[in-house]
Design a protein around this motif. Structure first.
Motif, PDB file in Angstrom:
ATOM      1  N   ASN A  17     -24.498  33.254  14.396  1.00 44.42           N
ATOM      2  CA  ASN A  17     -23.043  33.114  14.535  1.00 44.42           C
ATOM      3  C   ASN A  17     -22.405  34.475  14.758  1.00 44.42           C
ATOM      4  O   ASN A  17     -21.482  34.604  15.566  1.00 44.42           O
ATOM      5  CB  ASN A  17     -22.449  32.446  13.288  1.00 44.42           C
ATOM      6  CG  ASN A  17     -22.724  30.962  13.237  1.00 44.42           C
ATOM      7  OD1 ASN A  17     -22.906  30.315  14.257  1.00 44.42           O
ATOM      8  ND2 ASN A  17     -22.773  30.423  12.035  1.00 44.42           N
ATOM      9  N   GLY A  18     -22.896  35.483  14.055  1.00 47.52           N
ATOM     10  CA  GLY A  18     -22.377  36.842  14.252  1.00 47.52           C
ATOM     11  C   GLY A  18     -22.639  37.343  15.654  1.00 47.52           C
ATOM     12  O   GLY A  18     -21.768  37.967  16.280  1.00 47.52           O
ATOM     13  N   ASP A  19     -23.836  37.059  16.168  1.00 45.64           N
ATOM     14  CA  ASP A  19     -24.168  37.471  17.540  1.00 45.64           C
ATOM     15  C   ASP A  19     -23.266  36.778  18.551  1.00 45.64           C
ATOM     16  O   ASP A  19     -22.770  37.410  19.491  1.00 45.64           O
ATOM     17  CB  ASP A  19     -25.630  37.148  17.863  1.00 45.64           C
ATOM     18  CG  ASP A  19     -26.616  38.008  17.093  1.00 45.64           C
ATOM     19  OD1 ASP A  19     -26.211  39.045  16.516  1.00 45.64           O
ATOM     20  OD2 ASP A  19     -27.809  37.632  17.062  1.00 45.64           O
ATOM     21  N   LEU A  20     -23.042  35.486  18.345  1.00 48.45           N
ATOM     22  CA  LEU A  20     -22.162  34.746  19.254  1.00 48.45           C
ATOM     23  C   LEU A  20     -20.743  35.304  19.189  1.00 48.45           C
ATOM     24  O   LEU A  20     -20.098  35.501  20.223  1.00 48.45           O
ATOM     25  CB  LEU A  20     -22.162  33.255  18.906  1.00 48.45           C
ATOM     26  CG  LEU A  20     -21.207  32.366  19.691  1.00 48.45           C
ATOM     27  CD1 LEU A  20     -21.442  32.470  21.196  1.00 48.45           C
ATOM     28  CD2 LEU A  20     -21.335  30.920  19.220  1.00 48.45           C
ATOM     29  N   LYS A  21     -20.292  35.598  18.008  1.00 44.58           N
ATOM     30  CA  LYS A  21     -18.945  36.149  17.826  1.00 44.58           C
ATOM     31  C   LYS A  21     -18.805  37.479  18.582  1.00 44.58           C
ATOM     32  O   LYS A  21     -17.816  37.706  19.267  1.00 44.58           O
ATOM     33  CB  LYS A  21     -18.705  36.340  16.324  1.00 44.58           C
ATOM     34  CG  LYS A  21     -17.326  36.674  15.961  1.00 44.58           C
ATOM     35  CD  LYS A  21     -16.547  35.426  15.737  1.00 44.58           C
ATOM     36  CE  LYS A  21     -15.206  35.800  15.128  1.00 44.58           C
ATOM     37  NZ  LYS A  21     -14.262  34.754  15.283  1.00 44.58           N
ATOM     38  N   ARG A  22     -19.809  38.345  18.447  1.00 38.88           N
ATOM     39  CA  ARG A  22     -19.761  39.640  19.150  1.00 38.88           C
ATOM     40  C   ARG A  22     -19.800  39.451  20.671  1.00 38.88           C
ATOM     41  O   ARG A  22     -19.121  40.168  21.401  1.00 38.88           O
ATOM     42  CB  ARG A  22     -20.880  40.543  18.656  1.00 38.88           C
ATOM     43  CG  ARG A  22     -20.581  41.116  17.263  1.00 38.88           C
ATOM     44  CD  ARG A  22     -21.640  42.083  16.780  1.00 38.88           C
ATOM     45  NE  ARG A  22     -22.897  41.445  16.427  1.00 38.88           N
ATOM     46  CZ  ARG A  22     -23.127  40.773  15.292  1.00 38.88           C
ATOM     47  NH1 ARG A  22     -22.168  40.648  14.401  1.00 38.88           N
ATOM     48  NH2 ARG A  22     -24.300  40.244  15.045  1.00 38.88           N
ATOM     49  N   LEU A  23     -20.584  38.513  21.143  1.00 41.47           N
ATOM     50  CA  LEU A  23     -20.631  38.230  22.576  1.00 41.47           C
ATOM     51  C   LEU A  23     -19.246  37.783  23.067  1.00 41.47           C
ATOM     52  O   LEU A  23     -18.785  38.229  24.124  1.00 41.47           O
ATOM     53  CB  LEU A  23     -21.673  37.156  22.877  1.00 41.47           C
ATOM     54  CG  LEU A  23     -21.792  36.710  24.324  1.00 41.47           C
ATOM     55  CD1 LEU A  23     -22.226  37.864  25.225  1.00 41.47           C
ATOM     56  CD2 LEU A  23     -22.768  35.547  24.436  1.00 41.47           C
TER      57      LEU A  23
END
Length: 106
Positions: A85-91
């Motif tokens: 979820n953090g990776d998606l948020k940063r993307l």
């Protein structure tokens, strides 16, 4: 490095999960990631068409899907999709910055 898509990872977790509450939370995330991927695909099309004006909104919708998934596991000490979820948020944040650079709006 993540070796499978998050949707595949969720499907694997669903197969291994026996608790109904945990299973329901994973299903929520499965729907959230379907929505996020759809909106990110639209954002890529926006970039490819060089119109850019839908990019920020699409990235925002995908980001909200990430938040919704994270919220589904509120109260769980180690949410299974926390880093993803953090990776998606940063993307999504990158998409918003790109939109600002190309359109001059925020």
């Amino acid at each position: 490095m993540q070796t499978c898509s998050t949707r595949d990872y969720i499907a694997e977790l669903l197969k291994k999960t026996s608790g109904q509450d945990y299973h329901s939370r994973l299903e929520i995330c499965g729907h959230d990631y379907l929505r996020a991927v759809s909106k990110l695909e639209e954002a890529c099309n926006d970039l490819n068409s060089e119109t850019f004006f839908g990019l920020a909104k699409l990235a925002g919708v995908a980001s909200k899907a990430s938040d919704h998934c994270q919220d589904a596991f509120r109260g769980i000490s180690s949410p299974p999709l926390g880093s993803r979820n953090g990776d998606l948020k940063r993307l999504c944040e990158i998409g918003s910055v790109i939109a600002t650079l190309f359109t001059g709006s925020s």
